[in-house]
Scaffold this active site. Structure first.
Site, PDB file in Angstrom:
ATOM      1  N   ASP A  52     -10.126  -3.407  -5.175  1.00  0.00           N
ATOM      2  CA  ASP A  52      -9.243  -2.448  -4.511  1.00  0.00           C
ATOM      3  C   ASP A  52      -9.203  -1.164  -5.337  1.00  0.00           C
ATOM      4  O   ASP A  52      -8.994  -1.224  -6.551  1.00  0.00           O
ATOM      5  CB  ASP A  52      -7.841  -3.084  -4.423  1.00  0.00           C
ATOM      6  CG  ASP A  52      -6.804  -2.178  -3.774  1.00  0.00           C
ATOM      7  OD1 ASP A  52      -7.153  -1.051  -3.365  1.00  0.00           O
ATOM      8  OD2 ASP A  52      -5.635  -2.596  -3.684  1.00  0.00           O
ATOM      9  N   HIS A  67      -8.232  -4.852  -0.733  1.00  0.00           N
ATOM     10  CA  HIS A  67      -7.047  -4.101  -0.329  1.00  0.00           C
ATOM     11  C   HIS A  67      -6.661  -4.477   1.107  1.00  0.00           C
ATOM     12  O   HIS A  67      -7.524  -4.733   1.943  1.00  0.00           O
ATOM     13  CB  HIS A  67      -7.320  -2.598  -0.406  1.00  0.00           C
ATOM     14  CG  HIS A  67      -6.083  -1.791  -0.136  1.00  0.00           C
ATOM     15  ND1 HIS A  67      -5.141  -1.558  -1.111  1.00  0.00           N
ATOM     16  CD2 HIS A  67      -5.607  -1.206   0.987  1.00  0.00           C
ATOM     17  CE1 HIS A  67      -4.154  -0.853  -0.590  1.00  0.00           C
ATOM     18  NE2 HIS A  67      -4.414  -0.619   0.683  1.00  0.00           N
ATOM     19  N   SER A  80       0.831  -1.201   0.000  1.00  0.00           N
ATOM     20  CA  SER A  80       0.000   0.000   0.000  1.00  0.00           C
ATOM     21  C   SER A  80       0.875   1.265   0.000  1.00  0.00           C
ATOM     22  O   SER A  80       1.686   1.432  -0.911  1.00  0.00           O
ATOM     23  CB  SER A  80      -0.946  -0.072   1.215  1.00  0.00           C
ATOM     24  OG  SER A  80      -1.974   0.850   1.091  1.00  0.00           O
TER      25      SER A  80
END
Ligand SMILES: *[C@@H]1O[C@H](CO)[C@@H](O)[C@H](O)[C@H]1NC(C)=O
Ligand SMILES: *[C@@H]1O[C@H](CO)[C@@H](O)[C@H](O)[C@H]1NC(C)=O
Length: 403
Positions: free
Chosen positions: A343, A373, A189
């Site tokens: 996501d 995600h 991320s």
């Protein structure tokens, strides 16, 4: 029916309504994920309320909650764990205990959390680093960079850069018994964003002689320009990262001034002077057909030049690694990209895969059809999911073979 049972019924309906979120068909453990997501939404509502009352910054509430998951650096039978500093930047260091002749591999890991929350001490990150150190018999450095809203860009980037540059010195590698030809930078991320940015900037740094062998980008955030990509549209309200939170993370990386957040929310934050950058994130040419579905490419809506001048960070490739020219991609290491179907950041990763392949960089792309995600966050009880374990194993197996 008495008043009591009526109230009870009403309360149950309200709770059910609150907990229920549509979960994509192909996702396993739907109810568990729904409960986890209800937990995330509750935290978000508490944070909004605390901010509205003027008690705390939104991110401070999130930070408080994530810090519950912090663990001490406890060594186990396989790995020695210590909190340390490299060139004044803190990191959690994992050294395998197994005696081995020859040099070890090394992984520099950068945690996620939208540049605002999270830490190397969080239980899932701590566990992931232990697994990596143990499985690969590798030294793992999990970087503890400073966070927003206390610190904005480029502090996060610079902390990571400082530590990576320090570690890549031959004298340091010798001290830890690390093979200079087998070093990886990884992150998930926001950590994937920092890993990609650092890998790019290292290419121009003449003081760094040691090259990274691999970069592993796990559902990374890679661009700030277009926050209306098909993946943002398709996954606007999917667990656990709704678009509104991603916009908040992005804007908070640069400033707490809400005018940037508002402009980003309507995708009209990029000034016309920067229109030339849009070709780097043109999903109409960079996404394979299956991800475009019936979305129609629209020309960008430009915002005021005031925002771009005041917060130039959001146009800086150190924050948005997709915004570099092709020539800047040449020389990047072998790249592993993991993307999740459900996501908002899916298309960031896929577009980077396309751009890297176009210039001839070797890319291994793992696209997980039934993933959300942040899947790697769900590897510790009581919020563990089979998905979390599957994604963690996939990534670590790949590293073990290729690093
Ligand atoms: C240590 O490594 C062994 C072999 O990989 C594993 O079975 C064991 O669970 C590990 N111990 C811990 C505490 O992780
Ligand atoms: C994006 O690509 C499409 C063709 O795939 C093209 O028509 C459009 O002009 C491009 N836009 C930008 C801003 O590069």
């Amino acid at each position: 029916m008495g008043t009591k049972s009526l109230c009870l019924l009403l309360a149950s309906v309200l709770v059910a309504y609150y907990v229920y979120t549509p979960i994509p068909e192909n996702i396993e453990e739907r109810w568990k994920l729904m409960l986890i997501n209800a937990g995330f939404r509750t935290v978000a509502h508490v944070a909004e309320f605390a901010e509205w009352l003027g008690l705390m910054h939104y991110m401070e509430v999130l930070m408080m909650i994530t810090s519950i998951e912090y663990t001490a650096p406890i060594s186990d039978e396989n790995v020695t764990v210590t909190d340390t500093k490299f060139n004044n930047v803190p990191a959690r260091l994992y050294i395998p205990r197994k005696q081995s002749s020859g040099l070890k591999r090394a992984v520099i890991y950068i945690h996620g959390g939208g540049w605002c929350v999270g830490g190397s001490a969080m239980e899932p990150y701590d566990l992931l680093s232990r697994w990596t150190a143990n499985k690969l018999n590798a030294v793992v450095i999990s970087v503890e960079y400073r966070l927003a809203p206390m610190y904005h860009f480029p502090v996060q980037f610079e902390d990571v850069y400082t530590i990576v540059k320090f570690f890549l010195q031959n004298s340091v590698l010798v001290q830890y018994g690390v093979d200079p030809n087998r070093i990886c930078i990884s992150g998930d991320s926001a950590g994937g964003n920092l890993a990609a940015a650092v890998a790019q900037q290292l290419l121009d740094d003449l003081e760094v002689k040691v090259k990274l062998k691999i970069q592993a980008l796990l559902y990374p955030a890679l661009q700030t320009l277009d926050l209306d990509l098909p993946s943002y549209k398709d996954n606007e309200n999917k667990p656990i990262l709704p678009k509104s939170l991603m916009v908040r993370f992005w804007s908070e990386y640069f400033t707490t001034d809400v005018s940037l957040q508002e402009a980003m929310a309507s995708n009209s934050h990029v000034p016309a002077e920067s229109s030339h950058l849009f070709r780097f994130v043109n999903w109409s040419s960079l996404l394979p057909e299956k991800f475009k579905k019936d979305h129609v490419y629209a020309s960008p809506i430009y915002g005021s030049s005031r925002l771009g001048k005041k917060y130039p960070g959001f146009l800086d490739p150190r924050a948005a690694p997709l915004l570099v020219d092709d020539t800047k991609l040449l020389g990047l290491p072998v790249t592993y990209v993991l993307t999740c179907q459900h996501d908002v950041l899916r298309d960031d990763g896929i577009m980077y895969v396309s751009r890297l392949r176009e210039v001839g960089i070797e890319v291994i792309h793992d696209h997980i059809e039934d993933a959300i995600h942040g899947a790697l966050m769900f590897i510790t009880s009581p919020t563990d999911l089979a998905l979390g374990h599957r994604v963690a194993n996939k990534y670590i197996e790949w590293l073990n073979i290729n690093l």
